[in-house]
Design a protein around this motif. Structure first.
Motif, PDB file in Angstrom:
ATOM      1  N   ASP A 123      26.056  36.016 110.054  1.00  0.00           N
ATOM      2  CA  ASP A 123      27.225  35.848 110.926  1.00  0.00           C
ATOM      3  C   ASP A 123      28.535  35.999 110.170  1.00  0.00           C
ATOM      4  OD1 ASP A 123      25.581  35.432 113.110  1.00  0.00           O
ATOM      5  OD2 ASP A 123      25.670  33.244 112.980  1.00  0.00           O
ATOM      6  N   ASP A 124      28.508  35.711 108.864  1.00  0.00           N
ATOM      7  CA  ASP A 124      29.729  35.869 108.070  1.00  0.00           C
ATOM      8  C   ASP A 124      29.729  37.178 107.272  1.00  0.00           C
ATOM      9  OD1 ASP A 124      27.682  34.827 106.504  1.00  0.00           O
ATOM     10  OD2 ASP A 124      29.002  33.627 105.241  1.00  0.00           O
ATOM     11  N   HIS A 125      28.993  38.170 107.769  1.00  0.00           N
ATOM     12  CA  HIS A 125      29.062  39.564 107.298  1.00  0.00           C
ATOM     13  C   HIS A 125      28.528  39.763 105.870  1.00  0.00           C
ATOM     14  CE1 HIS A 125      31.287  40.347 110.930  1.00  0.00           C
ATOM     15  NE2 HIS A 125      32.193  39.460 110.591  1.00  0.00           N
ATOM     16  N   ILE A 126      27.454  39.063 105.551  1.00  0.00           N
ATOM     17  CA  ILE A 126      26.736  39.296 104.301  1.00  0.00           C
ATOM     18  C   ILE A 126      25.526  40.171 104.618  1.00  0.00           C
ATOM     19  CG2 ILE A 126      25.383  38.235 102.456  1.00  0.00           C
ATOM     20  CD1 ILE A 126      27.195  35.763 102.732  1.00  0.00           C
ATOM     21  N   LEU A 127      25.397  41.268 103.906  1.00  0.00           N
ATOM     22  CA  LEU A 127      24.274  42.182 104.097  1.00  0.00           C
ATOM     23  C   LEU A 127      23.182  41.882 103.084  1.00  0.00           C
ATOM     24  CD1 LEU A 127      22.890  44.792 105.227  1.00  0.00           C
ATOM     25  CD2 LEU A 127      24.178  46.051 103.461  1.00  0.00           C
ATOM     26  N   LEU A 128      21.949  41.822 103.570  1.00  0.00           N
ATOM     27  CA  LEU A 128      20.783  41.639 102.713  1.00  0.00           C
ATOM     28  C   LEU A 128      19.808  42.767 103.005  1.00  0.00           C
ATOM     29  CD1 LEU A 128      21.365  38.417 104.116  1.00  0.00           C
ATOM     30  CD2 LEU A 128      20.540  38.076 101.791  1.00  0.00           C
ATOM     31  N   VAL A 129      19.377  43.462 101.955  1.00  0.00           N
ATOM     32  CA  VAL A 129      18.495  44.610 102.120  1.00  0.00           C
ATOM     33  C   VAL A 129      17.714  44.800 100.828  1.00  0.00           C
ATOM     34  CG1 VAL A 129      20.301  46.249 101.399  1.00  0.00           C
ATOM     35  CG2 VAL A 129      18.414  47.044 102.851  1.00  0.00           C
ATOM     36  N   HIS A 130      16.524  45.365 100.918  1.00  0.00           N
ATOM     37  CA  HIS A 130      15.668  45.434  99.733  1.00  0.00           C
ATOM     38  C   HIS A 130      16.222  46.341  98.638  1.00  0.00           C
ATOM     39  CE1 HIS A 130      12.100  45.160  97.298  1.00  0.00           C
ATOM     40  NE2 HIS A 130      11.956  46.468  97.312  1.00  0.00           N
ATOM     41  N   ALA A 131      16.462  47.607  98.957  1.00  0.00           N
ATOM     42  CA  ALA A 131      16.812  48.568  97.910  1.00  0.00           C
ATOM     43  C   ALA A 131      18.279  48.965  97.891  1.00  0.00           C
ATOM     44  CB  ALA A 131      15.950  49.829  98.054  1.00  0.00           C
ATOM     45  N   GLY A 132      18.910  49.019  99.044  1.00  0.00           N
ATOM     46  CA  GLY A 132      20.286  49.486  99.135  1.00  0.00           C
ATOM     47  C   GLY A 132      20.497  50.191 100.462  1.00  0.00           C
ATOM     48  N   ILE A 177      20.781  42.731  97.086  1.00  0.00           N
ATOM     49  CA  ILE A 177      19.678  43.690  97.048  1.00  0.00           C
ATOM     50  C   ILE A 177      18.660  43.277  95.979  1.00  0.00           C
ATOM     51  CG2 ILE A 177      21.046  45.638  97.881  1.00  0.00           C
ATOM     52  CD1 ILE A 177      21.321  46.559  94.982  1.00  0.00           C
ATOM     53  N   GLY A 178      17.474  43.888  96.048  1.00  0.00           N
ATOM     54  CA  GLY A 178      16.432  43.691  95.044  1.00  0.00           C
ATOM     55  C   GLY A 178      15.971  45.047  94.534  1.00  0.00           C
ATOM     56  N   HIS A 179      14.646  45.196  94.401  1.00  0.00           N
ATOM     57  CA  HIS A 179      13.988  46.486  94.161  1.00  0.00           C
ATOM     58  C   HIS A 179      14.144  47.038  92.741  1.00  0.00           C
ATOM     59  CE1 HIS A 179      12.040  50.199  95.178  1.00  0.00           C
ATOM     60  NE2 HIS A 179      13.144  50.924  95.096  1.00  0.00           N
ATOM     61  N   THR A 180      15.354  47.131  92.236  1.00  0.00           N
ATOM     62  CA  THR A 180      15.592  47.667  90.897  1.00  0.00           C
ATOM     63  C   THR A 180      15.779  46.505  89.923  1.00  0.00           C
ATOM     64  OG1 THR A 180      16.659  49.653  91.782  1.00  0.00           O
ATOM     65  CG2 THR A 180      17.098  49.101  89.477  1.00  0.00           C
TER      66      THR A 180
END
Length: 247
Positions: A123-132, A177-180
């Motif tokens: 809701d406060d505009h934080i993006l979470l994603v695995h690789a990018g 992000i994660g992955h790398t």
């Protein structure tokens, strides 16, 4: 209620437990954003998924290894294909052993992977994603494979970071992000790497590093022991175990 983020535990249940305990995470009250790849590598994928399923406020993001495991346990991976071989040699064999050879994945575990989100925006505009993500288009128009496989975003961020250029990945307040693994960028980078408003959470737990958990709001970080030392007789994805290296 606090908000925590972590990523890429790759079957390291012992490391997960350490991070949860050391951070004081409350499984009933706090929220955990897990950026994917709970499976593949270390020997306790089944126990790891059970732990995540015990967390009341879990937001689980799809990782590329999760996608592989989902395809395998959904019967969508060819029994003699190159993809199966690649998955098994990149940690999938440990997942199969964890659940038992030729045994199905429990329904609740399969549902966790089926329902995993390709990305999440708070809701406060934080993006979470695995690789990018592809900065040239809206994230909702980006293919899931890009979001869980591509390293282009990390490469671009790290290039700007090394040149000490001011970075802010609009339109987001922050990006996780994660992955790398951070260790693949800099062998001395054992903590999550902050590059402008982007934080890389994968600190190499799948290989020779540690598992990390971060409080999104306070920015405090807690880590497990070196995962290789938690599983000294297992090779994981390293090709050689801790005990073999120090024999």
């Amino acid at each position: 209620m606090k908000r925590f983020v972590m990523s890429d535990s790759h079957g390291a249940y012992e490391a997960l437990v350490q991070c949860i305990e050391r951070s004081g995470f409350d499984s009933e009250e706090d929220t955990l954003f897990f950026l994917g790849d709970v499976v593949d590598g270390w020997p306790e994928t089944m126990e790891s998924v059970d732990l995540l399923l015990s967390i009341k406020n879990l937001v689980y993001l799809l990782g590329n290894h999760d996608q592989w495991a989902l395809k395998y346990y959904s019967g969508q991976m060819s029994g003699a294909g190159d993809e199966l071989y690649l998955w098994l040699t990149q940690g999938g064999d440990a997942t199969v052993k964890s659940y038992g050879a030729r045994k199905p994945m429990p329904a609740a575990h399969l549902e966790l992977l089926r329902n995993a989100k390709p990305y999440h925006i708070t809701d406060d505009h934080i993006l979470l994603v695995h690789a990018g993500f592809d900065m040239a288009k809206p994230i909702e128009e980006t293919a899931t494979d890009y979001l869980i496989w591509s390293r282009d975003f990390v490469k671009d961020c790290y290039h700007q970071f090394k040149k000490q250029q001011l970075m802010h990945m609009a339109p987001y307040k922050e990006v996780y992000i994660g992955h790398t693994p951070t260790l693949s960028l800099d062998r001395s980078q054992t903590l999550p790497l902050q590059m402008g408003n982007v934080t890389l959470m994968d600190t190499g737990a799948a290989f020779s590093g540690l598992l990390s958990i971060q409080d999104i709001d306070s920015k405090q970080v807690w880590q497990s022991d070196m995962v290789m030392r938690l599983y000294p007789n297992h090779k994981g994805r390293n090709g050689m175990s801790w005990n073999e290296l120090h024999d």
